[in-house]
Design an enzyme around this catalytic site. Structure first.
Site, mmCIF file in Angstrom:
data_model
loop_
_atom_site.group_PDB
_atom_site.id
_atom_site.type_symbol
_atom_site.label_atom_id
_atom_site.label_comp_id
_atom_site.label_asym_id
_atom_site.label_seq_id
_atom_site.Cartn_x
_atom_site.Cartn_y
_atom_site.Cartn_z
ATOM 1 N N ASP A 191 -19.738 -17.372 -33.964
ATOM 2 C CA ASP A 191 -20.288 -16.968 -32.661
ATOM 3 C C ASP A 191 -19.660 -15.655 -32.198
ATOM 4 O O ASP A 191 -20.345 -14.787 -31.660
ATOM 5 C CB ASP A 191 -20.008 -18.045 -31.609
ATOM 6 C CG ASP A 191 -20.713 -19.352 -31.898
ATOM 7 O OD1 ASP A 191 -21.930 -19.312 -32.200
ATOM 8 O OD2 ASP A 191 -20.061 -20.417 -31.838
ATOM 9 N N HIS A 201 -19.620 3.368 -34.828
ATOM 10 C CA HIS A 201 -19.641 2.206 -35.718
ATOM 11 C C HIS A 201 -20.888 1.347 -35.534
ATOM 12 O O HIS A 201 -20.883 0.157 -35.860
ATOM 13 C CB HIS A 201 -18.367 1.364 -35.540
ATOM 14 C CG HIS A 201 -18.087 0.965 -34.118
ATOM 15 N ND1 HIS A 201 -17.555 1.834 -33.202
ATOM 16 C CD2 HIS A 201 -18.263 -0.211 -33.467
ATOM 17 C CE1 HIS A 201 -17.409 1.209 -32.044
ATOM 18 N NE2 HIS A 201 -17.838 -0.026 -32.180
ATOM 19 N N ASP A 208 -12.887 6.701 -29.495
ATOM 20 C CA ASP A 208 -12.505 8.100 -29.312
ATOM 21 C C ASP A 208 -11.081 8.432 -29.754
ATOM 22 O O ASP A 208 -10.556 9.477 -29.409
ATOM 23 C CB ASP A 208 -12.694 8.502 -27.843
ATOM 24 C CG ASP A 208 -11.939 7.576 -26.881
ATOM 25 O OD1 ASP A 208 -11.227 6.668 -27.353
ATOM 26 O OD2 ASP A 208 -12.071 7.760 -25.665
ATOM 27 N N HIS A 216 -13.735 -2.762 -26.939
ATOM 28 C CA HIS A 216 -14.824 -3.174 -26.058
ATOM 29 C C HIS A 216 -15.435 -4.468 -26.598
ATOM 30 O O HIS A 216 -15.278 -4.804 -27.776
ATOM 31 C CB HIS A 216 -15.892 -2.090 -25.894
ATOM 32 C CG HIS A 216 -16.496 -1.604 -27.175
ATOM 33 N ND1 HIS A 216 -16.532 -0.285 -27.539
ATOM 34 C CD2 HIS A 216 -17.101 -2.255 -28.213
ATOM 35 C CE1 HIS A 216 -17.125 -0.140 -28.716
ATOM 36 N NE2 HIS A 216 -17.484 -1.331 -29.143
ATOM 37 N N HIS A 226 -14.887 -5.568 -30.555
ATOM 38 C CA HIS A 226 -14.480 -4.464 -31.420
ATOM 39 C C HIS A 226 -13.219 -3.795 -30.887
ATOM 40 O O HIS A 226 -13.101 -3.539 -29.683
ATOM 41 C CB HIS A 226 -15.595 -3.424 -31.506
ATOM 42 C CG HIS A 226 -16.873 -3.958 -32.055
ATOM 43 N ND1 HIS A 226 -18.099 -3.310 -31.895
ATOM 44 C CD2 HIS A 226 -17.142 -5.083 -32.773
ATOM 45 C CE1 HIS A 226 -19.048 -4.009 -32.490
ATOM 46 N NE2 HIS A 226 -18.496 -5.100 -33.021
ATOM 47 N N HIS A 254 -7.896 -9.810 -23.074
ATOM 48 C CA HIS A 254 -8.815 -9.109 -22.165
ATOM 49 C C HIS A 254 -10.247 -9.128 -22.701
ATOM 50 O O HIS A 254 -11.188 -9.485 -21.979
ATOM 51 C CB HIS A 254 -8.337 -7.661 -21.992
ATOM 52 C CG HIS A 254 -9.259 -6.811 -21.170
ATOM 53 N ND1 HIS A 254 -9.040 -6.556 -19.829
ATOM 54 C CD2 HIS A 254 -10.413 -6.148 -21.492
ATOM 55 C CE1 HIS A 254 -10.022 -5.785 -19.368
ATOM 56 N NE2 HIS A 254 -10.862 -5.527 -20.359
ATOM 57 N N GLU A 255 -10.418 -8.764 -23.964
ATOM 58 C CA GLU A 255 -11.772 -8.659 -24.521
ATOM 59 C C GLU A 255 -12.444 -10.024 -24.648
ATOM 60 O O GLU A 255 -13.664 -10.135 -24.517
ATOM 61 C CB GLU A 255 -11.740 -7.942 -25.867
ATOM 62 C CG GLU A 255 -11.210 -6.510 -25.812
ATOM 63 C CD GLU A 255 -11.973 -5.614 -24.853
ATOM 64 O OE1 GLU A 255 -13.187 -5.852 -24.633
ATOM 65 O OE2 GLU A 255 -11.362 -4.674 -24.313
ATOM 66 N N HIS A 264 -14.678 -6.414 -15.218
ATOM 67 C CA HIS A 264 -13.335 -5.993 -14.842
ATOM 68 C C HIS A 264 -12.960 -6.413 -13.428
ATOM 69 O O HIS A 264 -13.807 -6.491 -12.543
ATOM 70 C CB HIS A 264 -13.186 -4.479 -14.988
ATOM 71 C CG HIS A 264 -13.147 -4.018 -16.398
ATOM 72 N ND1 HIS A 264 -13.683 -2.830 -16.831
ATOM 73 C CD2 HIS A 264 -12.624 -4.612 -17.516
ATOM 74 C CE1 HIS A 264 -13.493 -2.703 -18.129
ATOM 75 N NE2 HIS A 264 -12.866 -3.778 -18.567
#
Length: 347
Positions: A191, A201, A208, A216, A226, A254-255, A264
């Site tokens: 999942d 990508h 960057d 993100h 990713h 966090h992700e 956020h």
């Protein structure tokens, strides 16, 4: 895409210049250009000015997309309003000015997901969701599988250590909501798919480079998570001595919040606050994180808020760290600019 963060770091070398009051009769644009000339005299022609800052604010949701192509240095009312909104959403003093605290936050490495307004601006509920409040919905007890890409990975951290960091990160969220996470053997069928990627990508959100966008993730039920392979990821700061090392477990936690549907938070002590300084660990869920994710999934019956550690539920410690970062932004900026020069020769 040109890296934004190193340009802003140069501005941090002389933050007081941008906070000086305008002379009588001087416009904000004149004040900026005067500051830019002084900065340029000390560092050279690589100071790009307000154009790059407009691109930064457009990318993270504070200006319309058309502003990303505006390379002019006009500090107009729309730009000042965007700065004020940025300060509001990130819990900074709201002045509409490019003061030292604001530039320090812009310079900080961060998540690539755009910022969104909190559900309600008060001290109790400041978490936010993606548009439409999407969440994972499955019949019966909710079990989500996850896997780390066998190909899109890094080679200087043992795979077992990467897996252990993600295992702990998923466990933090499972402790507070009635969702179980299981590591899958089959990456393609999982999942949640985790991978380390550099530059463009294939998802329309290119990375960057060092100390820019760290990672993100996408809203439910995408499951894509990713991380920028260009960062120097660490699972143990005692073993990893790089000045630009980023704590993998903190970013993973966090992700995963994004994967679950959280946007956020403006609460500095929250895991879902968008930025994370190098060599900083912030992996423990705070009260705002817990309230947000429980608003989507309900509470794990075995969880109580009293079990949150004092450090994770109290935002004052993180606020102190942020204040220290701002007050020493010149020294930190010099260190980070020196590191960025190796990666970006135009600095």
């Amino acid at each position: 895409m040109l890296p934004l963060i190193p340009t802003v770091l140069v501005l941090l070398l002389c933050p007081s210049l941008l906070a000086r009051p305008a002379p009588d009769g001087a416009s904000p644009t004149d004040t900026w250009r005067s500051s830019e000339r002084l900065l340029g005299a000390g560092r050279g022609s690589h100071v790009a000015g307000v154009g790059d800052l407009k691109r930064y604010l457009a990318r993270f949701g504070y200006l319309p997309g058309s502003a990303a192509s505006d390379r002019t240095d006009s500090f107009d009312a729309r730009f000042e309003s965007a700065v004020s909104l940025y300060q509001t959403r990130l819990g900074l003093p709201v002045s509409g000015k490019l003061d030292a605290a604001t530039l320090a936050e812009i310079a900080a490495p961060r998540c690539g997901v755009p910022d969104r307004p909190a559900a309600r601006a008060d001290s109790v509920r400041r978490f936010a969701f993606f548009p439409g409040s999407p969440r994972w919905a499955r019949p019966g007890p909710l079990v989500l599988t996850y896997a780390i890409s066998p190909a899109a990975t890094i080679d200087y951290v043992p795979r077992a250590a990467v897996a252990a960091a993600f295992r702990r990160a998923f466990a933090r969220w499972a402790r507070v909501i009635p969702v179980r996470f299981a590591e899958a053997r089959d990456y393609g069928a999982a999942d949640v798919k985790v991978g380390f990627y550099a530059g463009e990508h294939g998802d329309g959100e290119p990375f960057d480079g060092v100390l820019g966008v760290l990672a993100h993730a996408f809203s439910p039920e995408s499951g894509r998570l990713h991380l920028d392979a260009a960062e120097r990821w660490a699972v143990d700061f005692d073993a990893e001595r790089s000045a630009v090392a980023v704590d993998l477990e903190s970013v993973a936690t966090h992700e995963i919040g994004h994967v679950l549907g959280l946007a956020h938070s403006p609460v500095r002590g929250a895991v879902m606050y968008p930025s994370l300084r190098p060599r900083t660990r912030k992996a423990e869920l705070g009260a705002d994180d817990v309230r947000g994710v429980q608003a989507l999934y309900g509470s794990n019956p075995n969880f109580s808020f009293s079990s949150l550690s004092a450090s994770s539920s109290d935002t004052s410690a993180s606020a102190s760290v942020a204040a220290a970062w701002s007050s020493t932004s010149t020294r930190v900026g010099i260190v980070l600019v020196a590191a960025a020069t190796v990666i970006f020769p135009f600095i």
